[in-house]
Write a protein that holds these residues in place. Structure first.
Motif, PDB file in Angstrom:
ATOM      1  N   SER A 108      14.445   4.108   1.255  1.00  0.00           N
ATOM      2  CA  SER A 108      15.459   5.153   1.113  1.00  0.00           C
ATOM      3  C   SER A 108      15.240   5.966  -0.156  1.00  0.00           C
ATOM      4  O   SER A 108      15.685   7.112  -0.243  1.00  0.00           O
ATOM      5  N   ASP A 109      14.549   5.374  -1.138  1.00  0.00           N
ATOM      6  CA  ASP A 109      14.222   6.098  -2.365  1.00  0.00           C
ATOM      7  C   ASP A 109      12.963   6.947  -2.216  1.00  0.00           C
ATOM      8  O   ASP A 109      12.531   7.598  -3.172  1.00  0.00           O
ATOM      9  N   GLY A 110      12.365   6.899  -1.038  1.00  0.00           N
ATOM     10  CA  GLY A 110      11.219   7.757  -0.785  1.00  0.00           C
ATOM     11  C   GLY A 110       9.865   7.142  -1.032  1.00  0.00           C
ATOM     12  O   GLY A 110       8.853   7.846  -1.035  1.00  0.00           O
ATOM     13  N   MET A 111       9.793   5.821  -1.238  1.00  0.00           N
ATOM     14  CA  MET A 111       8.490   5.186  -1.466  1.00  0.00           C
ATOM     15  C   MET A 111       7.661   5.190  -0.190  1.00  0.00           C
ATOM     16  O   MET A 111       8.184   4.983   0.908  1.00  0.00           O
ATOM     17  N   ASP A 112       6.366   5.421  -0.355  1.00  0.00           N
ATOM     18  CA  ASP A 112       5.419   5.399   0.750  1.00  0.00           C
ATOM     19  C   ASP A 112       4.816   3.998   0.840  1.00  0.00           C
ATOM     20  O   ASP A 112       4.205   3.517  -0.114  1.00  0.00           O
ATOM     21  N   PHE A 113       4.990   3.337   1.970  1.00  0.00           N
ATOM     22  CA  PHE A 113       4.534   1.953   2.112  1.00  0.00           C
ATOM     23  C   PHE A 113       3.081   1.837   2.587  1.00  0.00           C
ATOM     24  O   PHE A 113       2.601   0.744   2.823  1.00  0.00           O
ATOM     25  N   ASN A 114       2.401   2.938   2.722  1.00  0.00           N
ATOM     26  CA  ASN A 114       1.000   2.867   3.104  1.00  0.00           C
ATOM     27  C   ASN A 114       0.157   2.528   1.874  1.00  0.00           C
ATOM     28  O   ASN A 114       0.244   3.193   0.843  1.00  0.00           O
ATOM     29  N   ASN A 115      -0.637   1.462   1.997  1.00  0.00           N
ATOM     30  CA  ASN A 115      -1.533   1.033   0.911  1.00  0.00           C
ATOM     31  C   ASN A 115      -0.771   0.788  -0.389  1.00  0.00           C
ATOM     32  O   ASN A 115      -1.158   1.257  -1.465  1.00  0.00           O
ATOM     33  N   ILE A 116       0.326   0.050  -0.310  1.00  0.00           N
ATOM     34  CA  ILE A 116       1.130  -0.262  -1.488  1.00  0.00           C
ATOM     35  C   ILE A 116       1.255  -1.769  -1.629  1.00  0.00           C
ATOM     36  O   ILE A 116       1.235  -2.511  -0.642  1.00  0.00           O
ATOM     37  N   GLN A 117       1.358  -2.243  -2.865  1.00  0.00           N
ATOM     38  CA  GLN A 117       1.512  -3.661  -3.144  1.00  0.00           C
ATOM     39  C   GLN A 117       2.974  -3.974  -3.479  1.00  0.00           C
ATOM     40  O   GLN A 117       3.722  -3.104  -3.951  1.00  0.00           O
ATOM     41  N   LEU A 118       3.348  -5.232  -3.261  1.00  0.00           N
ATOM     42  CA  LEU A 118       4.717  -5.636  -3.564  1.00  0.00           C
ATOM     43  C   LEU A 118       5.081  -5.390  -5.022  1.00  0.00           C
ATOM     44  O   LEU A 118       6.198  -4.979  -5.340  1.00  0.00           O
ATOM     45  N   ARG A 119       4.132  -5.638  -5.927  1.00  0.00           N
ATOM     46  CA  ARG A 119       4.420  -5.434  -7.346  1.00  0.00           C
ATOM     47  C   ARG A 119       4.765  -3.967  -7.631  1.00  0.00           C
ATOM     48  O   ARG A 119       5.656  -3.667  -8.423  1.00  0.00           O
ATOM     49  N   ASP A 120       4.062  -3.058  -6.955  1.00  0.00           N
ATOM     50  CA  ASP A 120       4.344  -1.632  -7.147  1.00  0.00           C
ATOM     51  C   ASP A 120       5.748  -1.283  -6.635  1.00  0.00           C
ATOM     52  O   ASP A 120       6.455  -0.478  -7.249  1.00  0.00           O
ATOM     53  N   ILE A 121       6.139  -1.889  -5.508  1.00  0.00           N
ATOM     54  CA  ILE A 121       7.482  -1.638  -4.972  1.00  0.00           C
ATOM     55  C   ILE A 121       8.532  -2.159  -5.939  1.00  0.00           C
ATOM     56  O   ILE A 121       9.538  -1.484  -6.221  1.00  0.00           O
ATOM     57  N   ALA A 122       8.311  -3.367  -6.459  1.00  0.00           N
ATOM     58  CA  ALA A 122       9.271  -3.961  -7.399  1.00  0.00           C
ATOM     59  C   ALA A 122       9.423  -3.090  -8.639  1.00  0.00           C
ATOM     60  O   ALA A 122      10.543  -2.837  -9.106  1.00  0.00           O
ATOM     61  N   GLU A 123       8.309  -2.622  -9.190  1.00  0.00           N
ATOM     62  CA  GLU A 123       8.376  -1.782 -10.387  1.00  0.00           C
ATOM     63  C   GLU A 123       9.070  -0.457 -10.086  1.00  0.00           C
ATOM     64  O   GLU A 123       9.836   0.048 -10.908  1.00  0.00           O
ATOM     65  N   GLY A 124       8.800   0.103  -8.911  1.00  0.00           N
ATOM     66  CA  GLY A 124       9.440   1.353  -8.545  1.00  0.00           C
ATOM     67  C   GLY A 124      10.945   1.239  -8.394  1.00  0.00           C
ATOM     68  O   GLY A 124      11.683   2.196  -8.645  1.00  0.00           O
ATOM     69  N   LEU A 125      11.424   0.060  -7.986  1.00  0.00           N
ATOM     70  CA  LEU A 125      12.860  -0.142  -7.787  1.00  0.00           C
ATOM     71  C   LEU A 125      13.612  -0.335  -9.098  1.00  0.00           C
ATOM     72  O   LEU A 125      14.802  -0.036  -9.191  1.00  0.00           O
ATOM     73  N   GLN A 126      12.943  -0.855 -10.119  1.00  0.00           N
ATOM     74  CA  GLN A 126      13.664  -1.339 -11.291  1.00  0.00           C
ATOM     75  C   GLN A 126      14.391  -0.246 -12.062  1.00  0.00           C
ATOM     76  O   GLN A 126      15.401  -0.511 -12.702  1.00  0.00           O
ATOM     77  N   SER A 127      13.905   0.994 -11.989  1.00  0.00           N
ATOM     78  CA  SER A 127      14.562   2.049 -12.760  1.00  0.00           C
ATOM     79  C   SER A 127      15.960   2.366 -12.236  1.00  0.00           C
ATOM     80  O   SER A 127      16.867   2.674 -13.009  1.00  0.00           O
ATOM     81  N   LYS A 128      16.161   2.277 -10.924  1.00  0.00           N
ATOM     82  CA  LYS A 128      17.459   2.624 -10.334  1.00  0.00           C
ATOM     83  C   LYS A 128      18.203   1.425  -9.769  1.00  0.00           C
ATOM     84  O   LYS A 128      19.423   1.449  -9.653  1.00  0.00           O
ATOM     85  N   SER A 151       6.036   0.651   7.224  1.00  0.00           N
ATOM     86  CA  SER A 151       5.307   1.830   6.756  1.00  0.00           C
ATOM     87  C   SER A 151       5.480   3.022   7.697  1.00  0.00           C
ATOM     88  O   SER A 151       5.218   4.161   7.314  1.00  0.00           O
ATOM     89  N   ALA A 152       5.930   2.767   8.921  1.00  0.00           N
ATOM     90  CA  ALA A 152       6.129   3.855   9.893  1.00  0.00           C
ATOM     91  C   ALA A 152       7.556   4.401   9.866  1.00  0.00           C
ATOM     92  O   ALA A 152       7.975   5.113  10.770  1.00  0.00           O
ATOM     93  N   THR A 153       8.321   4.057   8.823  1.00  0.00           N
ATOM     94  CA  THR A 153       9.720   4.481   8.743  1.00  0.00           C
ATOM     95  C   THR A 153       9.838   5.923   8.260  1.00  0.00           C
ATOM     96  O   THR A 153       9.240   6.306   7.251  1.00  0.00           O
ATOM     97  N   ASP A 154      10.613   6.708   8.959  1.00  0.00           N
ATOM     98  CA  ASP A 154      10.944   8.074   8.550  1.00  0.00           C
ATOM     99  C   ASP A 154      12.398   8.064   8.088  1.00  0.00           C
ATOM    100  O   ASP A 154      13.319   8.227   8.894  1.00  0.00           O
ATOM    101  N   TRP A 155      12.601   7.865   6.784  1.00  0.00           N
ATOM    102  CA  TRP A 155      13.967   7.691   6.293  1.00  0.00           C
ATOM    103  C   TRP A 155      14.802   8.956   6.440  1.00  0.00           C
ATOM    104  O   TRP A 155      16.006   8.899   6.679  1.00  0.00           O
ATOM    105  N   ARG A 156      14.178  10.105   6.293  1.00  0.00           N
ATOM    106  CA  ARG A 156      14.943  11.347   6.447  1.00  0.00           C
ATOM    107  C   ARG A 156      15.506  11.461   7.859  1.00  0.00           C
ATOM    108  O   ARG A 156      16.642  11.887   8.057  1.00  0.00           O
TER     109      ARG A 156
END
Length: 627
Positions: A247-267, A299-304
């Motif tokens: 929902s925050d707009g992250m692209d799940f293609n070729n992404i690691q869990l650590r990158d997702i965790a770091e991206g979430l921490q700011s908000k 990764s095939a999710t279109d949140w918009r």
């Protein structure tokens, strides 16, 4: 002979040799199937196929045999059966090994199921293609096995799988709920396997990842979590952290869990840190493979397309998820959907009570009024209050709306035991405040993953790492709010669950620092034989709410408690003490019946799906003007 014919002939010859040798028939198929899939991928599809054997700790294991990566991406699973074993799940009894295993396999998005002769392709338990080699036995056929075109279709479809586009809430829930259930089962099995291995080897239990994770989970957030509750918390936290990331707009293609965790921490600091903690040491494990499957599928999710700019998507997301993920959990936790019309009515009633009976002209808009929902769920009550305050300020212009919403964001508190609904609540409320032009509190909203009924003076009994300290702050801050923050309004829909002895925490059992047990105030001398009915979650929450608003802070004794609950406490003999205490300790009270006319237990309440009459209870205490 073309390439496909050659590959099938080679498979048949290899399977025949292997099956005619020593060992288990199912295991004998592993290498021939592995070779067939790898060679098919390379020579026909020009793709790199790698099969990863699943770890099997015991003979009763129900995991699939292989996880499959294609060009480095987790893309499916393979389950082998010995020749002549049926692949039709309708022939499996529920209690058999095959029946229990199929319950798990049916949750997978791309499964190849084979006994060597028959091949079936399944998607979430739906059969999409099948083929049969033209031989009666893999051990006795002569010559080369012919390659049926149906098998070409099965293998091509399996190895060419791509995630189904997710463009609606229904599709999202139908996708994540079975995978979340699979993740929960995998975590529970991994935890139990760690224990078996620790016992067998004599190694220190904390050297095993899932035992250590559970201990960290208990120390930082849930001190009384069972294995099952830990596995559920793991699954819901991880899955909803991923949904929020989408929902925050992250692209799940070729992404690691650590990158997702770091991206979430700011908000979303709690979700980001929890995701990091829970997934730090699982790479290469069966849990890790399930998580890879989930991320690839999402990764095939279109949140918009899902949200359409409409906040209502969040309102029903968790409700639908819990119904699909585990309907029994909803009943066990006492969680029920509260219609927005009822919530809005309770918000208006509370606002009017503050104005008319507590002499607060601005009602819920007053800077002095702090509000808490102690069983926050997906944040419906908090959202209603934000919307109500915004609507009241509209007549003064957009600037006034922004100021009013900024103010209420600082005064709004919520506690929720389950991380899944918490994540949805945090998202809904933060987005609503920003959409009204308001500013979020500098240190984040006052929303906590914690146990409302836990002793507010409890704490951790072990030193925590930096990351764990950050997570444990949720519980610690919630306890400080319980003890130190004046609250004028407690509003919500507390969980309903009878026979809840032992679940009432400090309210039921008292605190080590006090001789007083709050629930005892609802008891009446000589009435003990009827008072088993007090062992209900909603009763515990009534007592907690009265304590928090009227008693927890010295010289701050006025306020409003407005709950939706069973109305059994109005006339049942076991509630004599409860009624007497409420009469003595409040100034005014109203009960509004919400049970459909003529409906009596045990018929299910059409609104709340529980077998009891339901009503809104609103009680006020105003000591200065008590009449």
């Amino acid at each position: 002979m073309d390439v496909f014919d050659t590959l099938v002939a080679q498979f048949g010859a290899a399977a025949k040799d292997s099956l005619n040798g020593p060992g288990e028939p199912e295991a004998a198929l592993a290498t021939p199937v592995d070779n067939l899939l790898r060679e098919y991928g390379e020579k026909i599809l020009s793709r790199k196929v790698v099969l990863h054997a699943e770890v099997r700790e015991d003979s009763g294991n129900v995991r699939p045999d292989f996880g499959v990566r294609i060009d480095g991406l987790m893309s499916g699973h393979v389950e082998l059966k010995k020749p002549e074993t049926s692949l039709d799940p309708d022939t499996y009894s529920k209690s058999s090994h095959n029946g229990r295993q199929w319950k798990r396999l049916s949750k997978l998005p791309n499964l190849l199921h084979t006994n060597g002769l028959e091949w079936r392709l399944w998607r979430y338990g739906e059969l999409v293609a099948m083929a049969h080699l033209p031989a009666s036995s893999l051990t006795k056929f002569k010559g080369a096995i012919a390659a049926p075109p149906e098998l070409d279709t099965v293998l091509s479809s399996f190895l060419s799988w791509t995630p189904t586009p997710i463009t609606t809430v229904t599709r999202l829930v139908d996708t994540i709920a079975p995978l979340a259930a699979l993740l929960r089962e995998e975590v529970l099995e991994s935890l139990q396997a760690n224990r078996r291995n620790a016992k067998a080897t004599g190694r220190e239990e904390n050297s095993y990842p899932f035992i250590g994770l559970k201990r960290d989970w208990r120390a930082s957030l849930y001190p009384n979590a069972t294995d099952e509750e830990f596995a559920d918390g793991f699954a819901q936290t991880v899955v909803f952290a991923l949904v929020i990331a989408l929902s925050d707009g992250m692209d799940f293609n070729n992404i690691q869990l650590r990158d997702i965790a770091e991206g979430l921490q700011s908000k979303h600091s709690l979700l980001g840190r929890s995701l990091d903690l829970l997934t730090e040491h699982i790479k290469g494990s069966t849990v890790g493979l399930v998580l890879e499957t989930i991320i690839r599928t999402l990764s095939a999710t279109d949140w918009r397309a899902i949200s359409g700019g409409n906040q209502d998507v969040y309102l029903h997301l968790y409700e639908h998820f819990l119904n699909t993920y585990d309907p029994a959990l909803r009943k066990k936790s006492g969680s029920y959907y509260t219609p927005t019309e009822v919530v809005a009515a309770m918000t208006r009633l509370t606002d009017q009570a503050l104005q008319k009976y507590l002499s607060i002209p601005e009602g819920l808009s007053a800077d002095s009024v702090a509000v808490i929902d102690p069983a926050m769920g997906t944040g419906t009550y908090g959202l209603s209050i934000v919307q109500h305050v915004a609507a009241q300020a509209e007549k003064y212009g957009p600037g006034a709306v922004a100021d009013a919403v900024t103010s209420v964001a600082k005064r709004l508190y919520g506690i929720e035991l389950q991380s899944g609904p918490f994540s949805v609540a945090e998202l809904r409320l933060s987005q609503a405040i920003q959409e009204f032009g308001g500013q979020l509190p500098e240190n984040g909203m006052h929303l906590y993953v914690a146990d409302t009924l836990e002793d507010p003076q409890s704490g951790t009994n072990r030193e925590l790492s930096y990351t764990l300290q950050l997570i444990a702050q949720q519980r610690q801050r919630a306890n400080r709010v319980k003890l130190e923050t004046p609250i004028q309004v407690c509003i919500g829909n507390p969980p309903y669950k009878d026979k809840s002895e032992g679940l009432g925490g400090w309210v039921e059992k008292g605190s080590a620092n006090s001789n007083h047990t709050p629930l005892d105030d609802f008891r009446k001398e000589g009435n003990g034989k009827y008072e088993y009915v007090l062992k209900n979650l909603y009763v515990y929450f009534w007592r907690w709410a009265m304590w928090k608003v009227f008693e927890s802070i010295p010289n701050s004794t006025d306020g409003v408690v407005c709950f939706i609950t069973s109305t059994g406490y109005l006339n049942g003999p076991g509630f004599k003490g409860m009624r007497e205490w409420i009469r003595k300790n409040t100034s005014k009270g109203w009960i509004i019946n919400l049970t459909p006319e003529g409906m009596q237990p045990p018929a299910k309440n059409a609104v709340f799906n529980i077998e009891t009459p339901v009503g809104i209870g609103l009680f006020i205490r105003d000591k200065e003007n008590d009449d």
